[in-house]
Write a protein that holds these residues in place. Structure first.
Motif, PDB file in Angstrom:
ATOM      1  N   THR A 280      41.354  46.304 -24.850  1.00  0.00           N
ATOM      2  CA  THR A 280      42.049  47.450 -25.421  1.00  0.00           C
ATOM      3  C   THR A 280      43.551  47.270 -25.263  1.00  0.00           C
ATOM      4  O   THR A 280      44.018  46.336 -24.595  1.00  0.00           O
ATOM      5  CB  THR A 280      41.635  48.755 -24.718  1.00  0.00           C
ATOM      6  N   GLY A 281      44.302  48.183 -25.866  1.00  0.00           N
ATOM      7  CA  GLY A 281      45.740  48.177 -25.695  1.00  0.00           C
ATOM      8  C   GLY A 281      46.127  48.699 -24.323  1.00  0.00           C
ATOM      9  O   GLY A 281      45.271  49.140 -23.542  1.00  0.00           O
ATOM     10  N   PRO A 282      47.416  48.679 -23.991  1.00  0.00           N
ATOM     11  CA  PRO A 282      47.885  49.114 -22.664  1.00  0.00           C
ATOM     12  C   PRO A 282      47.476  50.540 -22.300  1.00  0.00           C
ATOM     13  O   PRO A 282      47.311  50.864 -21.128  1.00  0.00           O
ATOM     14  CB  PRO A 282      49.410  48.992 -22.776  1.00  0.00           C
ATOM     15  N   LYS A 283      47.263  51.408 -23.305  1.00  0.00           N
ATOM     16  CA  LYS A 283      46.886  52.791 -23.038  1.00  0.00           C
ATOM     17  C   LYS A 283      45.386  53.020 -23.196  1.00  0.00           C
ATOM     18  O   LYS A 283      44.924  54.157 -23.211  1.00  0.00           O
ATOM     19  CB  LYS A 283      47.664  53.731 -23.957  1.00  0.00           C
ATOM     20  N   GLY A 284      44.635  51.938 -23.335  1.00  0.00           N
ATOM     21  CA  GLY A 284      43.188  52.060 -23.432  1.00  0.00           C
ATOM     22  C   GLY A 284      42.661  52.312 -24.827  1.00  0.00           C
ATOM     23  O   GLY A 284      41.462  52.540 -24.997  1.00  0.00           O
ATOM     24  N   LEU A 287      42.295  48.065 -29.970  1.00  0.00           N
ATOM     25  CA  LEU A 287      43.358  47.084 -30.198  1.00  0.00           C
ATOM     26  C   LEU A 287      43.445  46.769 -31.688  1.00  0.00           C
ATOM     27  O   LEU A 287      42.753  45.897 -32.212  1.00  0.00           O
ATOM     28  CB  LEU A 287      43.061  45.819 -29.395  1.00  0.00           C
ATOM     29  N   LYS A 288      44.306  47.484 -32.402  1.00  0.00           N
ATOM     30  CA  LYS A 288      44.441  47.303 -33.844  1.00  0.00           C
ATOM     31  C   LYS A 288      45.100  45.968 -34.167  1.00  0.00           C
ATOM     32  O   LYS A 288      46.045  45.551 -33.511  1.00  0.00           O
ATOM     33  CB  LYS A 288      45.274  48.433 -34.451  1.00  0.00           C
ATOM     34  N   ARG A 289      44.600  45.351 -35.225  1.00  0.00           N
ATOM     35  CA  ARG A 289      45.176  44.074 -35.655  1.00  0.00           C
ATOM     36  C   ARG A 289      46.619  44.253 -36.112  1.00  0.00           C
ATOM     37  O   ARG A 289      47.468  43.394 -35.861  1.00  0.00           O
ATOM     38  CB  ARG A 289      44.337  43.483 -36.802  1.00  0.00           C
ATOM     39  N   SER A 290      46.892  45.349 -36.779  1.00  0.00           N
ATOM     40  CA  SER A 290      48.233  45.580 -37.301  1.00  0.00           C
ATOM     41  C   SER A 290      49.261  45.753 -36.202  1.00  0.00           C
ATOM     42  O   SER A 290      50.462  45.605 -36.426  1.00  0.00           O
ATOM     43  CB  SER A 290      48.230  46.818 -38.207  1.00  0.00           C
ATOM     44  N   ASN A 291      48.799  46.099 -34.991  1.00  0.00           N
ATOM     45  CA  ASN A 291      49.708  46.346 -33.882  1.00  0.00           C
ATOM     46  C   ASN A 291      49.655  45.236 -32.824  1.00  0.00           C
ATOM     47  O   ASN A 291      50.386  45.280 -31.836  1.00  0.00           O
ATOM     48  CB  ASN A 291      49.355  47.688 -33.221  1.00  0.00           C
ATOM     49  N   PHE A 292      48.798  44.246 -33.049  1.00  0.00           N
ATOM     50  CA  PHE A 292      48.535  43.237 -32.028  1.00  0.00           C
ATOM     51  C   PHE A 292      49.775  42.412 -31.687  1.00  0.00           C
ATOM     52  O   PHE A 292      50.093  42.196 -30.505  1.00  0.00           O
ATOM     53  CB  PHE A 292      47.403  42.323 -32.490  1.00  0.00           C
TER      54      PHE A 292
END
Length: 387
Positions: A280-284, A287-292
């Protein structure tokens, strides 16, 4: 009632107030239709009528009224009526239609499309800087749409997309990493993504597959990861669905050396719930590809290891190449990669066989009788260069 054309049994010809001649004939359904064109003389009109009669008799007749539908409208319905298309494929097709097809050919009736028109359209795309790869994607979509008009809807007698090579993308060979470079890249990422890089590479997982893993999908006691779902990102958000194909549903064995890293990752970043997302991302959040790239500082990381321009998908490419170099069979590679076609597996096998031949050739040059043997001692009295 007999007509003036010599008691013809199929259709008739009439003279219009303009002085030109128009044909009328019954279609296969018995309904009378006017010819799409008019003719300056009666003999020309009779000849056209005879051609239509032959087409109807052979089952080759095309209803000219159906051919009046605009390409834009037909293609839009074609996409909407393909329920088995994956969401990202639908988005791609609609984007290709709106960006590269409709602005040029969208207002053309299907019956007016010709190979020359398609060739000119493609040349205009390339002339405006559209890449050969993107032009090929647009061409393949147009060809598929028109193939339906030919084979299923009986609107066209043949497909006007008949340009040799127009469907070939011939993309540049994507880069691969060696094992050391994979670990170097993982070390450059934030710690919560260290195991992500390793697992995506050495288990040959797609981005949507690795980010959709849940704790229940990892069985580290037997060193397996189960792929049963994948995230698909669309303009409206992220959707969770099945893998890319039925073959994508698979269980992949992972190297033993990954197990300690995955255990550490699960302990540090993943909740105890079996449904907890593994990555997941840092905030849980998912994990979006566009934001990876932003979250992981991907571009900075690949630049530091000397691989600028490396894409996340190249990790899977690397894993596939390493798997092929192990000597695995085509079927085994297909199962591991999640492909239902052997084409991709054969490509990787071919690439590794070429690499293996290159190694053998390099060794051969070092062996007696090879191309790079040490030179013999010069004959007595020969001049020897200084240094």
């Amino acid at each position: 009632m007999p007509n003036k054309e010599g008691h013809r049994h199929f259709g008739n010809v009439r003279k219009l107030p303009s002085g030109r001649f128009q044909v009328r004939y019954p279609g296969p359904d018995g309904r009378m239709r006017n010819g799409a064109e008019t003719y300056p003389t009666r003999p020309l009109a009779l000849r056209a009528l005879a051609i239509v009669e032959g087409q109807v008799a052979r089952g080759e007749w095309i209803d000219p009224e159906r051919g009046k539908v605009l390409l834009r409208d037909y293609a839009d319905r074609w996409i909407a009526q393909r329920p088995k298309l994956r969401p990202r494929t639908v988005d791609l097709y609609r984007w290709l239609l709106g960006k590269h097809i409709a602005p040029y050919l969208g207002g053309v009736p299907l019956s007016k499309l010709s190979t020359a028109m398609v060739r000119e359209w493609r040349a205009e795309l390339l002339g405006k800087g559209v890449s050969a790869s993107m032009a090929a994607k647009a061409y393949r979509l147009l060809r598929a749409v028109l193939m339906t008009a030919v084979n299923e809807d009986n609107i066209l007698p043949r497909n006007p997309c008949r340009i040799p090579g127009a469907d070939a993308e011939d993309p540049a060979e994507r880069p691969t990493l060696n094992v050391t470079e994979v670990y170097d890249l993982a070390a450059e990422m934030p710690d919560r993504f260290f195991a992500l890089v390793l697992l995506a590479t050495f288990a040959s997982l797609r981005y949507g597959e690795v980010t959709a893993l849940q704790r229940r999908d990892l069985d580290l006691s037997v060193r397996t990861v189960r792929v049963r779902q994948a995230f698909v990102e669309r303009s409206g958000g992220v959707l969770l669905g099945p893998p890319k194909s039925r073959a994508g549903l698979r269980t992949v064995s992972i190297p033993a050396s990954l197990v300690p890293e995955l255990r550490r990752h699960l302990a540090d970043y993943v909740g105890d719930d079996p449904d907890a997302w593994v990555f997941t991302g840092p905030k849980g959040a998912v994990l979006k590809r566009s934001n990876f790239n932003k979250v992981t500082a991907w571009k900075e990381a690949v630049t530091k290891i000397g691989k600028p321009g490396l894409h996340f998908h190249d990790l899977r490419h690397t894993g596939n190449t390493l798997a092929a170099s192990s000597g695995a069979s085509t079927r085994d590679l297909m199962a591991r990669m999640g492909h239902d076609s052997m084409n991709a597996a054969l490509i990787y096998q071919h690439a590794t066989s070429e690499a293996d031949r290159a190694i053998a050739d390099a060794l051969d040059r070092k062996l007696p009788g090879g191309g790079d043997d040490e030179p013999e001692d010069p004959p007595a009295g020969a001049l020897v260069p200084a240094g």
